[in-house]
Design a protein around this motif. Structure first.
Motif, mmCIF file in Angstrom:
data_model
loop_
_atom_site.group_PDB
_atom_site.id
_atom_site.type_symbol
_atom_site.label_atom_id
_atom_site.label_comp_id
_atom_site.label_asym_id
_atom_site.label_seq_id
_atom_site.Cartn_x
_atom_site.Cartn_y
_atom_site.Cartn_z
ATOM 1 N N ASP A 1 37.184 30.836 6.757
ATOM 2 C CA ASP A 1 37.386 31.176 8.103
ATOM 3 C C ASP A 1 36.960 29.994 9.397
ATOM 4 O O ASP A 1 35.781 31.215 8.957
ATOM 5 N N HIS A 2 37.340 29.145 9.070
ATOM 6 C CA HIS A 2 35.921 28.220 10.179
ATOM 7 C C HIS A 2 36.263 28.574 11.770
ATOM 8 O O HIS A 2 35.190 28.819 12.236
ATOM 9 N N THR B 1 24.566 25.342 5.948
ATOM 10 C CA THR B 1 26.272 25.292 6.402
ATOM 11 C C THR B 1 26.774 25.225 5.514
ATOM 12 O O THR B 1 28.395 25.829 5.836
ATOM 13 N N LEU B 2 26.828 24.684 4.016
ATOM 14 C CA LEU B 2 27.856 24.338 3.035
ATOM 15 C C LEU B 2 28.277 24.537 2.301
ATOM 16 O O LEU B 2 29.551 24.568 2.021
ATOM 17 N N HIS B 3 27.659 25.860 1.610
ATOM 18 C CA HIS B 3 28.416 26.888 1.135
ATOM 19 C C HIS B 3 29.406 27.489 1.562
ATOM 20 O O HIS B 3 30.383 28.218 0.637
ATOM 21 N N ASN B 4 29.733 27.741 3.038
ATOM 22 C CA ASN B 4 30.550 27.592 3.699
ATOM 23 C C ASN B 4 31.654 26.679 3.690
ATOM 24 O O ASN B 4 32.810 27.223 4.373
ATOM 25 N N ALA C 1 35.929 42.292 -2.069
ATOM 26 C CA ALA C 1 34.993 40.305 -1.833
ATOM 27 C C ALA C 1 34.514 40.770 -0.177
ATOM 28 O O ALA C 1 35.434 40.969 0.199
ATOM 29 N N ARG C 2 32.915 41.675 -0.929
ATOM 30 C CA ARG C 2 32.851 41.670 0.612
ATOM 31 C C ARG C 2 31.155 40.394 0.961
ATOM 32 O O ARG C 2 30.539 39.768 2.177
ATOM 33 N N VAL C 3 31.152 39.745 -0.196
ATOM 34 C CA VAL C 3 29.938 38.819 -0.142
ATOM 35 C C VAL C 3 30.221 37.081 -0.311
ATOM 36 O O VAL C 3 31.379 37.472 -1.916
ATOM 37 N N GLY D 1 24.137 34.871 11.521
ATOM 38 C CA GLY D 1 25.928 33.975 12.273
ATOM 39 C C GLY D 1 26.073 34.180 9.995
ATOM 40 O O GLY D 1 26.900 33.358 10.103
ATOM 41 N N GLU D 2 25.574 35.041 9.143
ATOM 42 C CA GLU D 2 25.506 34.955 8.021
ATOM 43 C C GLU D 2 26.594 35.627 7.185
ATOM 44 O O GLU D 2 26.145 36.044 6.373
ATOM 45 N N THR D 3 26.892 36.852 8.280
ATOM 46 C CA THR D 3 27.942 37.930 7.387
ATOM 47 C C THR D 3 28.901 37.330 6.281
ATOM 48 O O THR D 3 29.539 35.898 7.409
ATOM 49 N N SER D 4 30.393 37.846 6.039
ATOM 50 C CA SER D 4 31.296 37.110 5.322
ATOM 51 C C SER D 4 31.920 36.555 6.439
ATOM 52 O O SER D 4 32.531 37.402 6.990
ATOM 53 N N VAL D 5 32.186 35.607 5.858
ATOM 54 C CA VAL D 5 33.809 34.755 6.896
ATOM 55 C C VAL D 5 35.022 34.553 5.849
ATOM 56 O O VAL D 5 35.597 34.035 5.824
ATOM 57 N N LEU D 6 35.040 35.484 4.923
ATOM 58 C CA LEU D 6 36.128 35.166 3.828
ATOM 59 C C LEU D 6 37.482 35.046 4.447
ATOM 60 O O LEU D 6 37.655 35.970 5.197
#
Length: 283
Positions: A10-11, A113-116, A167-169, A215-220
């Motif tokens: 989710d961007h 950043t590209l991992h998301n 899925a939390r990570v 700013g790297e908590t899950s954004v699934l």
């Protein structure tokens, strides 16, 4: 029509997380500084000038550049403008929807950043088109074993508390797969290598604080149920019992926009000496 990649992330949420972390980011940027130090080392070792560059996700860490990097004008990009500080040339956008014209830059840096990205190959392909011929990309993103111990602790904790798992990570790609993505995106001379960073947490709760600060908590996109106090406490306990060590795999991707001057692989059958003859010469 070609099949579209699944939208895992989710961007909008990622933008909010990066915006929220901007003010205190310098207190939590130890991984970004480590990666940027490596990027500077790589640039210093390249005998090349980069008159115009695009730095994505770098923000205030651009101060780490040295004259030996030979980087000229810099345009700064990020999902969140607040992560770019007072930089004059700054643009907010997602890397798989870049606004730049083809062949705009001699160098593009992408910092963690590209991992998301929902379409990594598409984002890399866009970066390639934005580079001038023989332009360089250096991208750093989290790799496969990042937060593996935390993921295992969360699974054990949620199983114990509620009898199921969520899925939390976010999933992270392996270094070999990321190298293949560079090739599929059309880069010449692609290289993927890894720096595995291990951090020992005497207070396991600090890991969650660090992830929020980055700013790297899950954004699934398919988000798990909110974490209860009971689940959080159980997760902390499981992580501590597992040793309290967090691993972060920093994957470095480097490649060049194709150019006729670059070294080309030999065509099959064009070798002047057979493998058998070469082996005999070394005996």
């Amino acid at each position: 029509m070609p099949q579209q990649p699944p939208h895992l992330f989710d961007h909008r949420l990622y933008t909010k997380r990066r915006e929220r972390s901007a003010k205190q980011f310098s207190d939590y940027d130890f991984l970004h500084r480590r990666a940027m130090t490596d990027i500077v080392d790589r640039l210093e070792s390249v005998n090349r000038e980069f008159p115009k560059a695009l730095f994505y996700g770098v923000g205030d860490l651009a101060f780490m550049l040295t004259p030996a990097c030979e980087v000229g004008e810099v345009v700064h990009g990020d999902l969140a403008l607040s992560r770019l500080g007072g930089e004059r040339q700054r643009v907010a956008y997602a890397e798989d929807a870049a606004p730049f014209a083809p062949q705009s830059f001699h160098l593009i840096i992408s910092l963690l950043t590209l991992h998301n990205s929902n379409d990594l190959i598409g984002a890399l392909a866009q970066i390639r088109t934005q580079l001038k011929p023989d332009g360089l990309i250096i991208a750093v993103l989290f790799g496969e074993e990042t937060l593996s111990a935390l993921k295992a602790a969360l699974y054990r904790a949620e199983t114990a508390v509620s009898g199921g798992v969520s899925a939390r990570v976010a999933p992270f790609a392996a270094v070999r797969d990321l190298g293949a993505c560079l090739q599929r995106a059309g880069f010449a001379l692609p290289v993927a290598d890894m720096d595995s960073v291990k951090v020992q947490y005497e207070n396991p709760a600090r890991l969650f604080s660090d992830l929020r600060g980055m700013g790297e908590t899950s954004v699934l996109k398919q988000r798990a149920k909110p974490m209860t106090r009971t689940l959080f406490a159980q997760s902390i306990s499981e992580f501590a019992d597992g040793g309290g060590e967090a691993r972060f795999d920093l994957i470095y991707l480097t490649g060049w926009a194709p150019h006729e001057s670059q070294q080309q692989p030999l065509k099959p059958g064009s070798a002047k000496t057979s493998l058998e003859e070469a082996i005999k010469k070394t005996d």
